[in-house]
Design a protein around this motif. Sequence first.
Motif, PDB file in Angstrom:
ATOM      1  N   TYR A 121       0.824  -1.207   0.000  1.00 33.34           N
ATOM      2  CA  TYR A 121       0.000   0.000   0.000  1.00 33.34           C
ATOM      3  C   TYR A 121       0.859   1.257   0.000  1.00 33.34           C
ATOM      4  N   TYR A 165       0.833  -5.015  -7.015  1.00 36.48           N
ATOM      5  CA  TYR A 165       0.400  -3.751  -6.443  1.00 36.48           C
ATOM      6  C   TYR A 165       1.191  -2.631  -7.115  1.00 36.48           C
ATOM      7  N   TYR A 183      -2.963   4.403  -5.952  1.00 35.13           N
ATOM      8  CA  TYR A 183      -2.623   3.009  -5.637  1.00 35.13           C
ATOM      9  C   TYR A 183      -3.631   2.105  -6.330  1.00 35.13           C
TER      10      TYR A 183
END
Lengths: 114, 112
Positions: free
Chosen positions: A101, B32, B49
Motif C-alpha cells: 500500500y 500492487y 494506488y
Amino acid sequence: DVKVTQSSRYLVKRTGEKVFLECVQDMDHENMFWYRQDPGLGLRLIYFSYDVKMKEKGDIPEGYSVSREKKERFSLILESASTNQTSMYLCASTASGRASYGYTFGSGTRLTVV
Amino acid sequence: QKEVEQDPGPLSVPEGAIVSLNCTYSNSAFQYFMWYRQYSRKGPELLMYTYSSGNKEDGRFTAQVDKSSKYISLFIRDSQPSDSATYLCAMSEGYGNNRLAFGKGNQVVVIP
C-alpha cells in the motif's frame, strides 16, 4: 496526520567527517528504509530495517551504516563522508506486510560534502 | 534489464493538456502498483494506488494497469501548473514482501 520526520533539511559537511542522519516516524511502523536520490539514477536503497536492532543491506550499502535502537528511530551513518555521497537522502517507513500500500516518506535531507 | 523502466523526461505541456506517463516492468509477480508525486526539494507522496489490472480514477488522475503487457500508466486531465513535479511509479509483489521497486521518475512541467 502520520509523519516521517528527518532531522535536517540541508547539511553541509567536510570530507572525512562522520555524519549522522536521523529519521523518526510516529506511525508505529516496523519497516524503515534509507534511500538516496540522484538525478538520472532515481531512488537507490541503502539499508532497511524490519524490526528494532535488525538491519538489511540494500543495493548500495558501501560507505554507510545504520542504527535502529528504538522502533520509531532509524539513523543513517556516513562513517567518513566523501564527495560522492553528496545527495538527497530520503527516509521511508511502512507497517509490516503493508508495503503493498506504499511507503510514507520524509521530506528528505540534502547533504553536500565539500 | 532493470526491473522497472520509466522514461525520465522531462515532459513539458501547456496548462489544460492531458499528461500521460507510463512505466514498464519485467517482474510478472508484481501485483500492487503505485504512483508517487514529488515536488522539488520534497519527499515523494503517494498519489494513486491500484491492485492488479484495471483502471482507477481519482479526480483528474487516472491510473491504468495492464498486467498482460507489464505496463502501467498515469493520466492527468486538465493539467495545472501545480501538477509540475516528478512522478515516480512503484510496484510490489505483496505477500509480505516489504520492498518496493521504483522507476527513476518522470519530471513534468505544466506551462501556464
